[in-house]
Scaffold this motif. Sequence first.
Motif, PDB file in Angstrom:
ATOM      1  N   UNK A 187       8.738   9.987 -11.062  1.00 28.71           N
ATOM      2  CA  UNK A 187       9.089  10.285  -9.912  1.00 28.71           C
ATOM      3  C   UNK A 187       7.758  10.465  -8.860  1.00 28.71           C
ATOM      4  N   UNK A 188       6.610  11.660  -9.355  1.00 28.53           N
ATOM      5  CA  UNK A 188       5.320  12.005  -8.474  1.00 28.53           C
ATOM      6  C   UNK A 188       4.795  10.265  -8.039  1.00 28.53           C
ATOM      7  N   UNK A 189       5.028   9.226  -8.376  1.00 31.84           N
ATOM      8  CA  UNK A 189       3.825   8.496  -8.330  1.00 31.84           C
ATOM      9  C   UNK A 189       4.438   7.328  -8.156  1.00 31.84           C
ATOM     10  N   UNK A 190       5.878   7.316  -7.972  1.00 30.60           N
ATOM     11  CA  UNK A 190       6.993   6.154  -7.413  1.00 30.60           C
ATOM     12  C   UNK A 190       6.819   5.594  -5.721  1.00 30.60           C
ATOM     13  N   UNK A 191       6.287   6.340  -4.934  1.00 26.09           N
ATOM     14  CA  UNK A 191       6.192   5.889  -4.117  1.00 26.09           C
ATOM     15  C   UNK A 191       4.143   5.755  -3.364  1.00 26.09           C
ATOM     16  N   UNK A 192       4.070   5.718  -4.662  1.00 25.71           N
ATOM     17  CA  UNK A 192       2.523   5.552  -4.880  1.00 25.71           C
ATOM     18  C   UNK A 192       2.299   4.020  -5.023  1.00 25.71           C
ATOM     19  N   UNK A 193       2.696   3.985  -6.501  1.00 22.41           N
ATOM     20  CA  UNK A 193       3.162   2.384  -6.761  1.00 22.41           C
ATOM     21  C   UNK A 193       3.475   1.586  -5.588  1.00 22.41           C
ATOM     22  N   UNK A 194       4.993   1.527  -5.071  1.00 19.14           N
ATOM     23  CA  UNK A 194       5.366   0.490  -4.363  1.00 19.14           C
ATOM     24  C   UNK A 194       4.502   0.058  -3.088  1.00 19.14           C
ATOM     25  N   UNK A 195       3.173   1.175  -2.974  1.00 17.96           N
ATOM     26  CA  UNK A 195       2.222   0.724  -1.681  1.00 17.96           C
ATOM     27  C   UNK A 195       1.407   0.227  -2.616  1.00 17.96           C
ATOM     28  N   UNK A 196       0.535   0.795  -3.388  1.00 14.49           N
ATOM     29  CA  UNK A 196      -0.393  -0.074  -4.089  1.00 14.49           C
ATOM     30  C   UNK A 196       0.254  -1.592  -4.188  1.00 14.49           C
ATOM     31  N   UNK A 197       1.180  -1.572  -4.997  1.00 18.78           N
ATOM     32  CA  UNK A 197       1.991  -3.125  -5.125  1.00 18.78           C
ATOM     33  C   UNK A 197       2.076  -3.973  -3.751  1.00 18.78           C
ATOM     34  N   UNK A 198       2.205  -3.382  -3.383  1.00 16.24           N
ATOM     35  CA  UNK A 198       2.811  -3.892  -1.677  1.00 16.24           C
ATOM     36  C   UNK A 198       0.884  -3.986  -0.661  1.00 16.24           C
ATOM     37  N   UNK A 199       0.016  -3.296  -0.855  1.00 22.09           N
ATOM     38  CA  UNK A 199      -1.620  -3.828  -0.761  1.00 22.09           C
ATOM     39  C   UNK A 199      -1.506  -4.901  -1.654  1.00 22.09           C
ATOM     40  N   UNK A 200      -1.595  -5.438  -3.095  1.00 18.97           N
ATOM     41  CA  UNK A 200      -2.041  -6.189  -3.137  1.00 18.97           C
ATOM     42  C   UNK A 200      -1.873  -7.653  -3.161  1.00 18.97           C
ATOM     43  N   UNK A 201      -0.072  -7.421  -3.282  1.00 18.35           N
ATOM     44  CA  UNK A 201       0.958  -8.565  -2.826  1.00 18.35           C
ATOM     45  C   UNK A 201       0.075  -9.154  -1.063  1.00 18.35           C
ATOM     46  N   UNK A 202      -0.347  -8.309   0.069  1.00 16.44           N
ATOM     47  CA  UNK A 202      -0.755  -8.265   1.023  1.00 16.44           C
ATOM     48  C   UNK A 202      -2.080  -9.228   0.620  1.00 16.44           C
ATOM     49  N   UNK A 203      -2.966  -8.339   0.011  1.00 22.90           N
ATOM     50  CA  UNK A 203      -4.045  -9.378   0.295  1.00 22.90           C
ATOM     51  C   UNK A 203      -4.271 -10.676  -1.086  1.00 22.90           C
ATOM     52  N   UNK A 204      -3.233 -10.259  -1.935  1.00 14.46           N
ATOM     53  CA  UNK A 204      -2.932 -11.932  -2.539  1.00 14.46           C
ATOM     54  C   UNK A 204      -2.323 -13.294  -2.198  1.00 14.46           C
ATOM     55  N   UNK A 205      -1.844 -12.117  -0.587  1.00 16.09           N
ATOM     56  CA  UNK A 205      -0.663 -13.506   0.196  1.00 16.09           C
ATOM     57  C   UNK A 205      -1.395 -15.380   0.064  1.00 16.09           C
ATOM     58  N   UNK A 206      -0.904 -16.157   0.257  1.00 16.66           N
ATOM     59  CA  UNK A 206      -1.776 -17.549   0.863  1.00 16.66           C
ATOM     60  C   UNK A 206      -1.583 -17.009   2.110  1.00 16.66           C
ATOM     61  N   UNK A 207      -2.791 -17.476   2.905  1.00 15.33           N
ATOM     62  CA  UNK A 207      -3.744 -16.898   3.700  1.00 15.33           C
ATOM     63  C   UNK A 207      -3.639 -18.279   4.713  1.00 15.33           C
TER      64      UNK A 207
END
Length: 299
Positions: free
Chosen positions: A64-84
């Motif tokens: 429960x404590x890390x759920x929001x942090x995991x959301x944010x981290x995954x979103x950042x990774x997806x943004x970095x790796x998304x095709x440009x």
Amino acid sequence: MQLDLNLLAALDALLEEGSVAGAAARLHVTAPAMSRSLGRIRRTTGDQILVRTGRTMTPTPYAIAVREQVHALLHQVQGVLAPSRDLDLATLERTFTLRWHDSLVALSGPALLAAVRGQAPGVRLRFVAESSIDTPELRRGEVDLEANANRPNAPDIRAENVGETRLVIVVRQGHPLARVRTVTAQRYADAEHVTVSRRGNLSNALDDALAQLGLTRRVVATVPTEAAALEFARGSDLVISAPEATTRSAVADLGPVLLPLPIELPSAPVYLSWHQRYDTDHAHAWLRGLARTALSVAP
């Protein structure tokens, strides 16, 4: 220790779905594969993440404590790796699934399809019916865009208010309410009503507003769509109350009359919703822009 981004995605899915089966369906993997991922996550973190309580799985305090942090981290990774690379609409081939309120499909669906076909002829749209219960297809990626009056509360679902419309009374030509000079709250309450509810509810905010005036209306039936309600009203003295923008085209075809609602109620919103995984998806962003334009309705 080497970071495995697949485990981050698996952890995010497990925390959102609360079950191995749900996480597996969301990521399109088998349940045994997701169970193995959960085992690796447990070994890596030293925490159980999900523990069984009866027939369900419950997240641990650490999860429960890390759920929001995991959301944010995954979103950042997806943004970095998304095709440009730029989106080539002329060659784009993709099928989008849209779960919209049936009246919004009738009102705005044709305009959206025309815009899509004019720019990207290889794109297809799947409009699917709303369910009578809340379902997780948007979170699982099985539905690309939702459009209805409900703003989702889940932190991973984006929602944008793209319009609003006021409620009006819809009655047949020659209905007693259409012949009076003013539709009062008392006259409105004395009529027999058909409500629209995909969950079969016989009461709504209108009944709460009437109750504050000491009035009660008689609801004789509830139907799942506005199109069905219009058919009931067209051949009887039944009254329906619906958003003006979504009934306007149907009223023009079927001949009923629109009358002002004699009760003060906030305008009904129109929300466009999608999962945050598509924030940086260029094709999805393009479709959202077209949908936003098509759904923009005047009060």
